[in-house]
Scaffold this motif. Structure first.
Motif, PDB file in Angstrom:
ATOM      1  N   GLN A 116       0.818  -1.225   0.000  1.00 59.41           N
ATOM      2  CA  GLN A 116       0.000   0.000   0.000  1.00 59.41           C
ATOM      3  C   GLN A 116       0.849   1.271   0.000  1.00 59.41           C
ATOM      4  O   GLN A 116       0.323   2.366  -0.094  1.00 59.41           O
ATOM      5  CB  GLN A 116      -0.935   0.018   1.222  1.00 59.41           C
ATOM      6  N   LEU A 117       2.164   1.107   0.115  1.00 55.86           N
ATOM      7  CA  LEU A 117       3.079   2.248   0.107  1.00 55.86           C
ATOM      8  C   LEU A 117       4.343   1.859  -0.641  1.00 55.86           C
ATOM      9  O   LEU A 117       5.060   0.939  -0.232  1.00 55.86           O
ATOM     10  CB  LEU A 117       3.414   2.662   1.546  1.00 55.86           C
ATOM     11  N   SER A 118       4.616   2.535  -1.752  1.00 53.03           N
ATOM     12  CA  SER A 118       5.811   2.273  -2.545  1.00 53.03           C
ATOM     13  C   SER A 118       6.739   3.482  -2.473  1.00 53.03           C
ATOM     14  O   SER A 118       6.290   4.627  -2.595  1.00 53.03           O
ATOM     15  CB  SER A 118       5.451   1.987  -4.001  1.00 53.03           C
ATOM     16  N   ILE A 119       8.014   3.206  -2.307  1.00 54.66           N
ATOM     17  CA  ILE A 119       9.006   4.253  -2.108  1.00 54.66           C
ATOM     18  C   ILE A 119      10.038   4.199  -3.229  1.00 54.66           C
ATOM     19  O   ILE A 119      10.635   3.141  -3.479  1.00 54.66           O
ATOM     20  CB  ILE A 119       9.722   4.076  -0.755  1.00 54.66           C
ATOM     21  N   GLY A 120      10.253   5.315  -3.900  1.00 54.46           N
ATOM     22  CA  GLY A 120      11.355   5.422  -4.847  1.00 54.46           C
ATOM     23  C   GLY A 120      12.649   5.550  -4.066  1.00 54.46           C
ATOM     24  O   GLY A 120      12.960   6.595  -3.517  1.00 54.46           O
ATOM     25  N   SER A 121      13.413   4.458  -3.993  1.00 56.52           N
ATOM     26  CA  SER A 121      14.526   4.346  -3.056  1.00 56.52           C
ATOM     27  C   SER A 121      15.879   4.592  -3.712  1.00 56.52           C
ATOM     28  O   SER A 121      16.254   3.910  -4.672  1.00 56.52           O
ATOM     29  CB  SER A 121      14.515   2.950  -2.414  1.00 56.52           C
ATOM     30  N   ARG A 122      16.638   5.527  -3.120  1.00 56.39           N
ATOM     31  CA  ARG A 122      17.995   5.817  -3.578  1.00 56.39           C
ATOM     32  C   ARG A 122      19.012   4.820  -3.032  1.00 56.39           C
ATOM     33  O   ARG A 122      20.116   4.713  -3.568  1.00 56.39           O
ATOM     34  CB  ARG A 122      18.403   7.224  -3.120  1.00 56.39           C
ATOM     35  N   TYR A 123      18.644   4.086  -1.972  1.00 53.38           N
ATOM     36  CA  TYR A 123      19.640   3.325  -1.227  1.00 53.38           C
ATOM     37  C   TYR A 123      19.343   1.827  -1.110  1.00 53.38           C
ATOM     38  O   TYR A 123      20.073   1.109  -0.441  1.00 53.38           O
ATOM     39  CB  TYR A 123      19.785   3.916   0.184  1.00 53.38           C
ATOM     40  N   LYS A 124      18.316   1.346  -1.755  1.00 54.84           N
ATOM     41  CA  LYS A 124      17.991  -0.079  -1.635  1.00 54.84           C
ATOM     42  C   LYS A 124      19.080  -0.956  -2.248  1.00 54.84           C
ATOM     43  O   LYS A 124      19.401  -2.035  -1.736  1.00 54.84           O
ATOM     44  CB  LYS A 124      16.643  -0.382  -2.294  1.00 54.84           C
ATOM     45  N   THR A 125      19.648  -0.516  -3.353  1.00 55.15           N
ATOM     46  CA  THR A 125      20.651  -1.324  -4.066  1.00 55.15           C
ATOM     47  C   THR A 125      22.017  -0.644  -4.072  1.00 55.15           C
ATOM     48  O   THR A 125      22.779  -0.776  -5.019  1.00 55.15           O
ATOM     49  CB  THR A 125      20.194  -1.583  -5.510  1.00 55.15           C
ATOM     50  N   GLY A 126      22.323   0.095  -3.031  1.00 54.43           N
ATOM     51  CA  GLY A 126      23.577   0.847  -2.975  1.00 54.43           C
ATOM     52  C   GLY A 126      23.277   2.316  -2.789  1.00 54.43           C
ATOM     53  O   GLY A 126      22.311   2.681  -2.122  1.00 54.43           O
ATOM     54  N   VAL A 127      24.087   3.161  -3.404  1.00 55.29           N
ATOM     55  CA  VAL A 127      23.855   4.609  -3.361  1.00 55.29           C
ATOM     56  C   VAL A 127      23.661   5.092  -4.786  1.00 55.29           C
ATOM     57  O   VAL A 127      24.621   5.235  -5.550  1.00 55.29           O
ATOM     58  CB  VAL A 127      25.031   5.354  -2.687  1.00 55.29           C
ATOM     59  N   ASN A 128      22.410   5.303  -5.177  1.00 51.73           N
ATOM     60  CA  ASN A 128      22.079   5.675  -6.551  1.00 51.73           C
ATOM     61  C   ASN A 128      21.724   7.159  -6.629  1.00 51.73           C
ATOM     62  O   ASN A 128      20.564   7.535  -6.829  1.00 51.73           O
ATOM     63  CB  ASN A 128      20.926   4.810  -7.067  1.00 51.73           C
ATOM     64  N   VAL A 129      22.727   8.001  -6.451  1.00 49.47           N
ATOM     65  CA  VAL A 129      22.553   9.442  -6.451  1.00 49.47           C
ATOM     66  C   VAL A 129      23.563  10.053  -7.410  1.00 49.47           C
ATOM     67  O   VAL A 129      24.750   9.712  -7.383  1.00 49.47           O
ATOM     68  CB  VAL A 129      22.755  10.032  -5.030  1.00 49.47           C
ATOM     69  N   VAL A 130      23.089  10.954  -8.269  1.00 58.50           N
ATOM     70  CA  VAL A 130      23.940  11.589  -9.271  1.00 58.50           C
ATOM     71  C   VAL A 130      23.999  13.093  -9.022  1.00 58.50           C
ATOM     72  O   VAL A 130      22.974  13.740  -8.774  1.00 58.50           O
ATOM     73  CB  VAL A 130      23.401  11.317 -10.694  1.00 58.50           C
ATOM     74  N   ASN A 131      25.206  13.644  -9.075  1.00 60.40           N
ATOM     75  CA  ASN A 131      25.461  15.097  -9.033  1.00 60.40           C
ATOM     76  C   ASN A 131      25.252  15.743  -7.665  1.00 60.40           C
ATOM     77  O   ASN A 131      25.148  16.964  -7.580  1.00 60.40           O
ATOM     78  CB  ASN A 131      24.613  15.844 -10.076  1.00 60.40           C
ATOM     79  N   TRP A 132      25.167  14.957  -6.611  1.00 56.75           N
ATOM     80  CA  TRP A 132      25.142  15.530  -5.262  1.00 56.75           C
ATOM     81  C   TRP A 132      26.566  15.644  -4.739  1.00 56.75           C
ATOM     82  O   TRP A 132      27.382  14.738  -4.972  1.00 56.75           O
ATOM     83  CB  TRP A 132      24.333  14.632  -4.318  1.00 56.75           C
ATOM     84  N   PRO A 133      26.878  16.687  -3.967  1.00 55.26           N
ATOM     85  CA  PRO A 133      28.176  16.735  -3.280  1.00 55.26           C
ATOM     86  C   PRO A 133      28.288  15.552  -2.317  1.00 55.26           C
ATOM     87  O   PRO A 133      27.289  15.111  -1.747  1.00 55.26           O
ATOM     88  CB  PRO A 133      28.125  18.057  -2.511  1.00 55.26           C
ATOM     89  N   MET A 134      29.511  15.041  -2.123  1.00 54.50           N
ATOM     90  CA  MET A 134      29.699  13.857  -1.285  1.00 54.50           C
ATOM     91  C   MET A 134      29.177  14.076   0.132  1.00 54.50           C
ATOM     92  O   MET A 134      28.587  13.170   0.736  1.00 54.50           O
ATOM     93  CB  MET A 134      31.183  13.483  -1.229  1.00 54.50           C
ATOM     94  N   GLY A 135      29.346  15.284   0.659  1.00 57.07           N
ATOM     95  CA  GLY A 135      28.866  15.570   2.004  1.00 57.07           C
ATOM     96  C   GLY A 135      27.367  15.414   2.131  1.00 57.07           C
ATOM     97  O   GLY A 135      26.859  14.899   3.131  1.00 57.07           O
TER      98      GLY A 135
END
Length: 256
Positions: A116-135
């Motif tokens: 009943q609740l689906s989440i678009g997850s950045r971290y389920k399979t690692g760290v899937n983030v583009v163009n963010w500063p490392m901090g």
């Protein structure tokens, strides 16, 4: 009317708003869109209102008097969605950090009988983030680890803001009692849904930082999340949660 409503809060998003609206309406599955604008001085609301003639009956806008917080915007959007009988209600950013194509995957996930609740997850399979500063990546990733540790919430991306709710979740949660209005709002909603016994599934996505406009994130918002989690957990010890399994199976069967 479609069964699906995408809620997009905005403040000074004139550079993105038309493109994100058009991208959503080009999808193979039909979605309605509700923009909740906090009196953007850059004319975001005017752009939306000009597009309403083109997308009559499917593009909606609520204009508010000022910056009242992300949480209050979504609560207002949730109440609108329930009033207008939408079955699937989505949270989404205006800046393309959330890929419109992933709306289809969230809907597919949330249409399962036990979800009943689906989440678009950045971290389920690692760290899937583009163009963010490392901090910022570390701050976000560790915040989700912290939430999981303190609350027991079985979610890898507790602070995610790309979400699909079945209407049964929003009907059950006492929306007026959701306390947080900033970043911690996302945590509180997930935690409350989980405590009610709703099924949660994370859908891996790639999160891409905005290329246009200015981020609304601040250290103050993040501190609310960190310190608010402990308070939220303690309060949960003294609260009874109506369990969802009594009624959601029937509602989901009807919705599919």
């Amino acid at each position: 009317m479609n069964n699906n409503l995408v809620i997009i809060p905005t403040y000074n998003e004139r550079e993105n708003i038309e493109d994100i609206i058009r991208a959503i309406f080009l999808l193979s599955t039909k979605f309605d869109i509700l923009i909740i604008d906090d009196n953007s001085p850059d004319g975001t609301a005017e752009i939306v209102k000009n597009l309403q003639n083109e997308y009559a009956g499917h593009l909606h806008i609520i204009e508010r008097l000022g910056k009242l917080g992300l949480g209050t915007a979504y609560i207002e959007g949730f109440k609108y969605a329930l009033k207008h009988q939408y079955d699937y209600i989505f949270e989404m950013d205006a800046d393309f950090s959330h890929n419109p194509l992933d709306l289809l995957e969230l809907l597919k996930s949330c249409s399962k009988e036990d979800v009943q609740l689906s989440i678009g997850s950045r971290y389920k399979t690692g760290v899937n983030v583009v163009n963010w500063p490392m901090g910022r990546v570390l701050m976000s990733y560790l915040a989700s680890k912290y939430v999981r540790f303190i609350t027991g919430l079985p979610v890898y991306d507790a602070t995610a803001g790309f979400i699909c709710y079945h209407r049964s979740v929003l009907e059950t949660i006492e929306l007026d009692k959701i306390k947080f209005i900033g970043y911690a709002f996302q945590i509180e909603m997930k935690f409350t849904a989980w405590k009610h016994g709703f099924g949660i599934e994370e859908v891996p996505i790639i999160f891409t930082d905005r290329s246009k406009g200015v981020s609304k994130m601040s250290k103050k918002i993040f501190k609310e999340a960190i310190f608010g989690v402990i308070q939220m957990k303690i309060k949960s010890w003294f609260k009874k949660y109506k369990q969802a399994d009594v009624f959601t199976n029937t509602q989901n069967a009807t919705a599919q």
